[in-house]
Design an enzyme around this catalytic site. Structure first.
Site, short mmCIF file in Angstrom:
data_model
loop_
_atom_site.label_atom_id
_atom_site.label_comp_id
_atom_site.label_asym_id
_atom_site.label_seq_id
_atom_site.Cartn_x
_atom_site.Cartn_y
_atom_site.Cartn_z
N HIS A 25 69.43 57.92 -49.83
CA HIS A 25 69.23 58.95 -48.81
C HIS A 25 70.19 60.14 -49.00
O HIS A 25 69.76 61.30 -49.05
CB HIS A 25 69.44 58.39 -47.40
CG HIS A 25 68.57 57.21 -47.08
ND1 HIS A 25 67.32 57.06 -47.59
CD2 HIS A 25 68.77 56.13 -46.28
CE1 HIS A 25 66.78 55.93 -47.14
NE2 HIS A 25 67.65 55.36 -46.33
N GLU B 96 75.89 55.11 -38.07
CA GLU B 96 75.05 54.37 -37.12
C GLU B 96 75.96 53.67 -36.13
O GLU B 96 77.05 53.20 -36.51
CB GLU B 96 74.21 53.31 -37.86
CG GLU B 96 72.93 53.88 -38.40
CD GLU B 96 72.06 52.85 -39.13
OE1 GLU B 96 70.88 53.14 -39.31
OE2 GLU B 96 72.57 51.79 -39.51
N ARG C 238 72.02 69.43 -38.83
CA ARG C 238 72.03 68.10 -38.22
C ARG C 238 70.64 67.49 -38.34
O ARG C 238 69.68 67.93 -37.70
CB ARG C 238 72.47 68.14 -36.76
CG ARG C 238 72.90 66.76 -36.29
CD ARG C 238 73.07 66.63 -34.80
NE ARG C 238 74.05 67.55 -34.26
CZ ARG C 238 73.84 68.30 -33.17
NH1 ARG C 238 72.72 68.24 -32.51
NH2 ARG C 238 74.78 69.12 -32.74
N ARG D 195 77.21 69.16 -43.83
CA ARG D 195 78.16 70.19 -43.41
C ARG D 195 78.60 70.99 -44.61
O ARG D 195 79.02 70.41 -45.62
CB ARG D 195 79.39 69.55 -42.74
CG ARG D 195 79.06 69.03 -41.36
CD ARG D 195 80.22 68.36 -40.70
NE ARG D 195 79.82 68.02 -39.34
CZ ARG D 195 80.07 68.75 -38.26
NH1 ARG D 195 80.80 69.84 -38.36
NH2 ARG D 195 79.64 68.38 -37.08
N GLY E 66 55.86 41.98 -40.91
CA GLY E 66 57.31 42.23 -40.97
C GLY E 66 57.82 43.33 -40.06
O GLY E 66 57.07 44.04 -39.39
N LYS F 258 79.01 78.03 -37.59
CA LYS F 258 80.23 78.31 -36.82
C LYS F 258 80.79 79.64 -37.28
O LYS F 258 81.09 79.83 -38.47
CB LYS F 258 81.26 77.23 -37.06
CG LYS F 258 80.83 75.89 -36.56
CD LYS F 258 81.98 74.94 -36.75
CE LYS F 258 81.58 73.55 -36.36
NZ LYS F 258 82.68 72.63 -36.52
N1 LIG Z 1 63.16 47.02 -41.79
C1 LIG Z 1 63.65 48.21 -42.03
O1 LIG Z 1 64.15 48.91 -41.15
C2 LIG Z 1 63.62 48.76 -43.42
C3 LIG Z 1 63.05 48.06 -44.45
N2 LIG Z 1 63.00 48.60 -45.71
C4 LIG Z 1 62.36 47.88 -46.81
O2 LIG Z 1 61.01 47.62 -46.48
C5 LIG Z 1 60.59 46.36 -46.97
C6 LIG Z 1 60.12 45.51 -45.80
O3 LIG Z 1 61.17 45.37 -44.89
P1 LIG Z 1 61.08 44.41 -43.62
O4 LIG Z 1 59.80 44.62 -42.91
O5 LIG Z 1 62.35 44.57 -42.90
O6 LIG Z 1 61.05 43.00 -44.33
P2 LIG Z 1 60.79 41.58 -43.72
O7 LIG Z 1 61.92 40.70 -44.09
O8 LIG Z 1 60.41 41.66 -42.28
O9 LIG Z 1 59.56 41.10 -44.61
C7 LIG Z 1 58.25 41.61 -44.48
C8 LIG Z 1 57.26 40.46 -44.62
O10 LIG Z 1 57.35 39.91 -45.91
C9 LIG Z 1 57.17 38.51 -45.86
N3 LIG Z 1 58.35 37.87 -46.45
C10 LIG Z 1 59.62 37.92 -45.99
N4 LIG Z 1 60.44 37.23 -46.81
C11 LIG Z 1 59.66 36.75 -47.79
C12 LIG Z 1 59.92 35.96 -48.94
N5 LIG Z 1 61.16 35.55 -49.24
N6 LIG Z 1 58.91 35.65 -49.74
C13 LIG Z 1 57.67 36.08 -49.47
N7 LIG Z 1 57.37 36.83 -48.38
C14 LIG Z 1 58.35 37.15 -47.56
C15 LIG Z 1 57.03 38.12 -44.42
O11 LIG Z 1 55.64 38.01 -44.13
P3 LIG Z 1 54.84 36.64 -44.22
O12 LIG Z 1 55.80 35.52 -44.09
O13 LIG Z 1 53.87 36.72 -43.09
O14 LIG Z 1 54.19 36.71 -45.54
C16 LIG Z 1 57.57 39.32 -43.68
O15 LIG Z 1 56.94 39.50 -42.43
C17 LIG Z 1 61.80 45.79 -47.70
O16 LIG Z 1 61.71 46.13 -49.04
C18 LIG Z 1 62.98 46.50 -47.06
O17 LIG Z 1 64.07 46.59 -47.92
C19 LIG Z 1 63.47 49.86 -45.96
C20 LIG Z 1 64.05 50.61 -44.98
C21 LIG Z 1 64.21 50.12 -43.64
O1 LIG Z 2 66.96 52.92 -45.22
C1 LIG Z 2 67.64 52.62 -44.25
O2 LIG Z 2 67.69 53.48 -43.23
C2 LIG Z 2 68.07 53.05 -41.94
C3 LIG Z 2 68.38 54.31 -41.16
O3 LIG Z 2 67.23 55.08 -41.03
P1 LIG Z 2 67.09 56.09 -39.80
O4 LIG Z 2 65.85 56.82 -40.11
O5 LIG Z 2 67.00 55.24 -38.57
O6 LIG Z 2 68.31 56.92 -39.80
C4 LIG Z 2 69.25 52.12 -41.98
O7 LIG Z 2 69.49 51.59 -40.70
C5 LIG Z 2 68.96 51.00 -42.95
O8 LIG Z 2 70.11 50.20 -43.09
C6 LIG Z 2 68.58 51.51 -44.29
O9 LIG Z 2 68.09 50.45 -45.10
#
Ligand SMILES: NC(=O)C1=CN([C@@H]2O[C@H](COP(=O)(O)OP(=O)(O)OC[C@H]3O[C@@H](n4cnc5c(N)ncnc54)[C@H](OP(=O)(O)O)[C@@H]3O)[C@@H](O)[C@H]2O)C=CC1
Ligand SMILES: O=C1O[C@H](COP(=O)(O)O)[C@@H](O)[C@H](O)[C@H]1O
Length: 587
Positions: free
Chosen positions: A336, A312, A471, A442, A110, A481
């Site tokens: 956060h 953002e 920041r 701030r 993912g 400031k």
């Molecule tokens: N991406 C980001 O920037 C951030 C993500 N998060 C959290 O981190 C976690 C992972 O995020 P992220 O990597 O973006 O997620 P993804 O949607 O990329 O999912 C991660 C992996 O999970 C598997 N997957 C996706 N959807 C499903 C499904 N419906 N059922 C079963 N398996 C599934 C897939 O792997 P495969 O198909 O190979 O099994 C996928 O590669 C989440 O909880 C997200 O909320 C938190 C902060 C930031």
């Molecule tokens: O948890 C999250 O954080 C990112 C922002 O993280 P940053 O470290 O890049 O500031 C945000 O884009 C995302 O929506 C949120 O799920």
């Protein structure tokens, strides 16, 4: 932890210069069952600094005790090497510390795994912060060979280490320690297979296992169940890092906690809020509690308002499906920004131990008033064309329903009903697709009573307000400031910044938040992770208003992509006699 009477075999060392009151005792995180080896086989991690003192002198001594425990003291030896490496160099008897750590990234295919987790692991490896014996496994449903995982990881290892010396060589070594197992998240059989592979790599050492759940929330519990029942460490500890979202309101969060606790003890659960791993957020307590000049001012007596701002300059690109179910209040504010607020406003903890700090955070959260609907405004970005470029609106995202009312922007006023903060508005503002990317705190101070120089400021006394800005990103800085006289024979006043700009002050790069947090989880340091009662308290503040907004189908105020956000945010602030500090010419 080694018994107090054990004799140290002196080994001094230092690895990562992160501060931590890490607990090596493993006494409370020992796998799913009682661990008979817990005092004999702590994980061999580079011990990091243990006290505030070590912030000043960022080098720690690691002492290998004769009974196999590792103890840490603060010392002054400048040695950038990891303890285990130093132990080896000094021919210390390593037989007593032959343990290993296996890190399984669940959801390895993912976005987060590629973007953050593998790069963080590599950075830790590069910096010699991982123990001598470790193995990394990627786990997901996608079919991949070890070689394909390594290829994927190497392609996405765009971390801060990239340009460093020997990076390529280090990366090759690192990738050799990475493996992949394909399986379903709800299949115990597949986790048994994983367990078998992990055992092969652990090669009879006492194994400690860390599972990083980087998967969508609907499969958290399945994966935890399988990891717990079929792949937990038999002798060492087992810990699970859980990514947000931790539910979408009080009820779902409590249900998630309850389900996780069927398979894990609370101290095995590491709920990550990556903002707590950011350098300037870590520094907040240091700023407050180690500088005499700030703490006495840290109350309603001198502080007029506090602003927590997140923006953002991009939309939900690619994550609209997830985002639409949550919205900006759950995505950023409830976690956060609220975590930062709690650290900012808590009373002095008894010590820097995780439980002492988390106790204070819970207290402050529980002293807060649940957010009222009249104290929140919401917005959503719409498409915008500028200089021939066209930017999509939120609902142009194909994964978002056309009639979605989900807020991509929100501003809110929160209050802490305790003696320190009574009546002080804590304003939050968070938005996507705004004109810049920024996260900051701030602090606006009160006016100087009977200021002799009032007339020099003209009619706008706001101009003269002292403001402390922390920041968090980008260009990490702490600046204050102040008002000063313009040099010369006249009496003209100016406003200047006393500025600690990190990149000017420190040449060392700032580690990514995920590096700090993954290392903390491996070390059993819980200070920067969210305890379940903190989570409950946090949801209690936001759940009622979220429900009300949804029930009333409140329409968001639309703002153009790339703008400074909706006007409503200013009206909200004005109700509390506040001006957002990030809008002026002298930001
Ligand atoms: N991406 C980001 O920037 C951030 C993500 N998060 C959290 O981190 C976690 C992972 O995020 P992220 O990597 O973006 O997620 P993804 O949607 O990329 O999912 C991660 C992996 O999970 C598997 N997957 C996706 N959807 C499903 C499904 N419906 N059922 C079963 N398996 C599934 C897939 O792997 P495969 O198909 O190979 O099994 C996928 O590669 C989440 O909880 C997200 O909320 C938190 C902060 C930031
Ligand atoms: O948890 C999250 O954080 C990112 C922002 O993280 P940053 O470290 O890049 O500031 C945000 O884009 C995302 O929506 C949120 O799920």
């Amino acid at each position: 932890m080694a018994a107090a009477t054990a004799t140290p075999i002196s080994v001094s060392s230092h690895c990562c210069s992160s501060s931590s009151s890490a607990n090596y005792s493993n006494s409370s995180s020992i796998g799913f069952h009682q661990n008979p080896y817990k005092f004999l086989f702590p994980a061999v991690f580079p011990k990091r600094n243990v006290s505030l003192q070590s912030k000043v002198n960022p080098f720690s001594n690691v002492v290998l005790m004769q009974d196999g425990g590792l103890a840490a003291t603060v010392g002054g030896v400048e040695n950038e090497k990891a303890p285990w490496k130093k132990l080896k160099e000094e021919n210390a008897d390593l037989s007593v510390v032959k343990s290993t750590v296996s890190i399984t990234v669940v959801g390895a295919s993912g976005d987060l795994a590629k973007k953050k987790i593998f790069p963080a692991l590599f950075a830790l490896y590069y910096e010699d912060c991982l123990p001598e014996h470790f193995t990394i496994f990627g786990y997901a449903r996608s079919k991949m060979t070890d070689a394909e995982l390594r290829n994927m990881v190497s392609k996405t290892l765009t971390c801060r280490i990239d340009k460093r010396e020997n990076c390529g060589e280090k990366m090759e070594q690192f990738l050799k320690r990475c493996f992949y197992h394909s399986g379903q998240y709800d299949s115990q059989e597949n986790f048994v297979e994983l367990d078998k592979k992990l055992r092969e790599h652990e090669a009879g050492r006492v194994s400690n296992r860390l599972f990083y759940l980087s998967i969508p929330p609907n499969i958290f519990v399945d994966a935890v169940k399988c990891a717990s029942l079929s792949a937990s460490a038999s002798a060492g500890w087992t810990r699970v890092i859980v990514e947000k979202p931790f539910g979408r309101d009080s009820e779902s969060s409590a249900a998630l906690t309850k389900s996780l606790k069927q398979y894990l003890d609370e101290d095995q659960i590491f709920r990550i809020d990556h903002y707590l791993g950011k350098e300037l957020v870590e520094n907040l307590s240091v700023l407050r509690f180690s500088n005499l000049i700030f703490e006495p001012l840290w109350s309603r007596q001198y502080i007029r308002n506090v602003q927590l701002i997140f923006s953002e300059d991009f939309g939900t690109e690619g994550r609209g499906g997830y985002f639409d179910h949550y919205g900006i209040i759950r995505d950023i504010m409830q976690n956060h920004l609220l975590q930062i607020l709690a650290l900012f406003a808590m009373e002095t903890p008894v010590s820097l131990d995780a439980e002492d700090i988390r106790n204070e955070k819970v207290k402050v959260l529980r002293s807060m008033r649940p957010l009222q609907i009249e104290d929140v405004m919401i917005g959503q970005y719409k498409s915008h064309t500028n200089g021939g470029m066209s930017y999509p609106g939120y609902t142009d995202d194909k994964t978002v329903p056309k009639d979605s009312l989900t807020p991509t922007f929100a501003a809110a006023a929160l209050f802490i009903d305790n003696a320190r903060w009574d009546g002080v508005p804590f304003l939050m503002k968070a938005g996507k697709a705004l004109h810049n990317r920024r996260a900051e705190i701030r602090v606006q101070f009160r006016h100087v009573p009977g200021n002799l120089y009032n007339r020099n400021f003209g009619s706008d006394l706001e101009q003269a307000t002292n403001e402390l800005v922390i920041r968090v990103q980008p260009d990490e800085a702490i600046y204050l400031k102040i008002n000063n006289k313009v040099p010369g024979l006249g009496m003209r006043l100016d406003r200047s910044n006393l500025n600690l700009l990190y990149k000017a002050r420190y040449s060392k790069e700032i580690p990514d938040a995920y590096e700090r947090l993954v290392l903390d989880a491996m070390e059993g340091e819980r200070r920067l992770f969210i305890r379940s009662d903190e989570l409950d308290a946090a949801w209690a503040l936001f759940s009622p208003v979220l429900k009300e907004l949804e029930e009333k189908k409140k329409t968001p105020e639309y703002y153009p992509y790339g703008s400074r956000g909706p006007i409503g945010a200013h009206y909200l602030a004005a109700r509390y006699n506040v001006k957002w500090g990030d809008l002026g010419v002298h930001e």
